[in-house]
Structure formats: C-alpha cells, structure tokens
Design an enzyme around this catalytic site. Structure first.
Site, short mmCIF file in Angstrom:
data_model
loop_
_atom_site.label_atom_id
_atom_site.label_comp_id
_atom_site.label_asym_id
_atom_site.label_seq_id
_atom_site.Cartn_x
_atom_site.Cartn_y
_atom_site.Cartn_z
N GLY A 178 0.71 -1.21 -0.05
CA GLY A 178 -0.05 0.06 -0.24
C GLY A 178 0.81 1.31 0.00
O GLY A 178 0.19 2.28 0.42
N ARG A 213 -5.63 -8.72 -8.65
CA ARG A 213 -6.73 -9.39 -9.02
C ARG A 213 -6.83 -9.03 -10.98
O ARG A 213 -6.83 -7.85 -11.11
CB ARG A 213 -7.79 -9.29 -8.54
CG ARG A 213 -8.00 -9.45 -7.06
CD ARG A 213 -7.45 -10.71 -6.63
NE ARG A 213 -8.08 -11.87 -7.26
CZ ARG A 213 -7.49 -13.07 -7.07
NH1 ARG A 213 -6.61 -13.48 -6.32
NH2 ARG A 213 -8.34 -14.13 -7.31
N LEU A 241 -9.47 -8.48 -13.65
CA LEU A 241 -10.82 -8.03 -13.52
C LEU A 241 -11.49 -8.34 -14.80
O LEU A 241 -11.10 -8.64 -15.67
CB LEU A 241 -10.95 -6.47 -13.24
CG LEU A 241 -10.20 -5.99 -12.12
CD1 LEU A 241 -10.08 -4.61 -12.14
CD2 LEU A 241 -11.09 -6.35 -10.81
N HIS A 258 1.08 1.11 -12.94
CA HIS A 258 1.97 -0.08 -13.31
C HIS A 258 3.46 -0.05 -13.59
O HIS A 258 3.81 1.36 -13.77
CB HIS A 258 1.31 -0.71 -14.66
CG HIS A 258 2.04 -1.95 -15.20
ND1 HIS A 258 1.63 -3.14 -14.50
CD2 HIS A 258 3.13 -2.01 -15.82
CE1 HIS A 258 2.68 -3.97 -14.79
NE2 HIS A 258 3.32 -3.38 -15.89
N VAL A 281 -5.13 -7.28 -19.13
CA VAL A 281 -4.36 -6.89 -17.93
C VAL A 281 -3.29 -5.70 -18.36
O VAL A 281 -2.58 -5.75 -19.29
CB VAL A 281 -3.37 -8.17 -17.65
CG1 VAL A 281 -2.09 -8.05 -16.71
CG2 VAL A 281 -4.36 -9.28 -17.41
N ASP A 282 -3.23 -4.83 -17.44
CA ASP A 282 -2.26 -3.58 -17.58
C ASP A 282 -2.58 -2.93 -18.84
O ASP A 282 -1.58 -2.45 -19.61
CB ASP A 282 -0.85 -4.12 -17.32
CG ASP A 282 -0.63 -4.54 -15.92
OD1 ASP A 282 -1.27 -4.14 -15.00
OD2 ASP A 282 0.18 -5.43 -16.00
C1 GAR Z 1 3.50 -0.97 -7.07
O1 GAR Z 1 4.69 -1.12 -8.02
C2 GAR Z 1 2.52 -1.13 -8.33
O2 GAR Z 1 2.82 -0.24 -9.45
C3 GAR Z 1 2.28 -2.52 -8.83
O3 GAR Z 1 2.44 -3.24 -7.50
C4 GAR Z 1 3.05 -2.40 -6.72
C5 GAR Z 1 2.38 -2.28 -5.55
O4 GAR Z 1 3.08 -1.54 -4.44
N1 GAR Z 1 1.27 -2.85 -9.49
C6 GAR Z 1 1.24 -3.72 -10.46
O5 GAR Z 1 2.12 -4.63 -10.98
C7 GAR Z 1 0.06 -3.88 -11.44
N2 GAR Z 1 0.04 -4.51 -12.48
P1 GAR Z 1 2.37 -0.66 -3.20
O6 GAR Z 1 1.18 -1.78 -2.68
O7 GAR Z 1 3.49 -0.45 -2.45
O8 GAR Z 1 1.59 0.34 -3.81
#
Ligand code: GAR
Length: 226
Positions: free
Chosen positions: A14, A94, A96, A112, A147-148
């Site tokens: 988070g 997840r 979606l 991302h 995805v993404d």
């Molecule tokens: C982040 O780097 C975000 O960009 C990535 O997960 C991490 C979450 O970190 N998201 C993805 O890979 C989505 N495809 P956080 O919980 O510290 O924000």
C-alpha cells in the site's frame, strides 16, 4: 463542490495508497479517499489506511475460489454502499472481468511499474533488466479489459544504472509512482481526462532523458588517441 469519493483497491503493502492518502489530506486536493478496500485481510496497507482515519473494507478473494464475477459483485456492492465515484487500483493483484471494467470505464485508474506497453504483468523490473533497456519507469492508465491495458494518462521514466538489481530498480521506479499517481488521480477528479487518456490543461514535459548521457566517454582524455 463536493470532491469525488475515491476507493483505493490494494492487495499488499500500500505505498501508492499512502501517497494518495497523503496528497488527499490537503483540502485543496480535488478528490477524497473515502475507502481503502483490500482482497486480502492481511494486506499491510489496511493498517496504514486505518491509522490515517480512512474507512477500510476487506472482500476476501480467496473465499470466492475462482468465482471472479461473484468476487466482483461483492466488491461492487461495497463501492455502491460507500457511494464511490472513482476507483484507483494500487497494487491490486486481481485480474478483473470485462463486466466490472466496463462498469467503471473512464472512472478507474491503475498504476503499473513499467513504461507500458512494455512489460505488462508481473516481474517488470526483472524483465526490464533481462531485456537490457536503458530507460524504465511507470505508467498511470485508465483501465480497459486486458491485463495492464487502457489509455495512458502519464508516464515517468528512470534510468537503468550499471549494477542495478531488481530491488534497486524497483525502488527508483516506485518513487516516481508516488509522484505520478496522485497527480493523475487529481486530473481525473478534475475532469481533465478524455476517454482516450488525453489530458486537458495539463502542462506537458519539455526536454528529454537519455541514458547513458550521449557524448564522449568519460574516460576519454585529450591526447589519448593512438
Ligand atoms: C506497485 O509497484 C504497483 O505499480 C504494482 O504493484 C506495486 C504495489 O506496491 N502494480 C502492478 O504491478 C499492477 N500490474 P504498493 O502496494 O506499495 O503500492
């Protein structure tokens, strides 16, 4: 005018959620973080949100045993109950369904950790290192099915440096995610984002980032030619 109510959806740490909360703590920020929702009760971000006084909710994806529409219906019910206007995915791991994505089309963002469309999916930093790219970064985009995928609002680039491992590169990218995501969410809340991701009234960057720096080698000294 009331600020649009945003739900931040998380699965883990988070840190992007925390960056959004910090930005939205400013009364001048154009959105209110009204809910942090996780699909995992043990997500560390939930405690951070609660400590900041933001309402939290958990819809355990595990309990739905692969029933994605069922899981999403439960999430949707919470979002409606909390009168959510915009959704920010922040490390929400997840996939979606098209139905859920269409329901939130134009009102749901994702961050991302790559310069999309390069490296969608997982392990982006490992894959960037393996590919030998010299610039890497992050992307904020509207969410489309896939995805993404979806119209890009903004990207931030960082250099890949000699000696980088995935952790070092991830940290460099994450710092940019924390800058970019609050700005992008503000643009969406202000109605500056067209359906194709184009932005209205937002200053474009000038200049460029090249890595390594073009020019003569640092090791070159006058008279060293044979
Ligand atoms: C982040 O780097 C975000 O960009 C990535 O997960 C991490 C979450 O970190 N998201 C993805 O890979 C989505 N495809 P956080 O919980 O510290 O924000």
């Amino acid at each position: 005018m009331a600020r649009p109510r945003v739900a931040v959806l998380i699965s883990g740490r988070g840190s992007n959620m925390a960056a959004l909360l910090e930005a939205a703590a400013d009364p001048a920020y154009p959105a209110e973080i009204a809910l942090v929702l996780s699909n995992r009760a043990e997500a560390a971000g939930l405690a951070r949100a609660a400590a900041a006084g933001v309402p939290t909710a958990v819809v355990e994806s595990r309990a739905f045993r692969g029933d994605r529409p069922g899981f999403e219906a439960a999430v949707q019910a919470v979002l409606e109950e909390r009168r959510i206007a915009l959704v920010a995915l922040a490390g929400f791991m997840r996939v979606l369904t098209e139905g859920f994505v269409r329901r939130w089309e134009g009102r749901m963002l994702n961050v991302h950790p790559s310069l999309l469309p390069a490296f969608p999916g997982l392990d982006t930093h490992e894959r960037a290192l393996a590919a030998g790219v010299r610039l890497h970064g992050c992307t904020v985009h509207l969410v489309s099915p896939g995805v993404d995928e979806g119209p890009i609002l903004a990207q931030a680039a960082v250099p890949v440096l000699p000696g980088d491992d995935a952790a070092a590169l991830a940290a460099r990218v994450l710092a940019q995610e924390h800058r970019l995501y609050p700005a992008a969410l503000a643009w969406l809340a202000e109605g500056r984002v067209a359906p194709d991701g184009r932005l209205e009234g937002v200053t474009a960057a000038t200049g460029s980032l090249a890595n390594p720096l073009p020019g003569r080698s640092r090791l070159h000294t006058p008279g060293s030619e044979a």
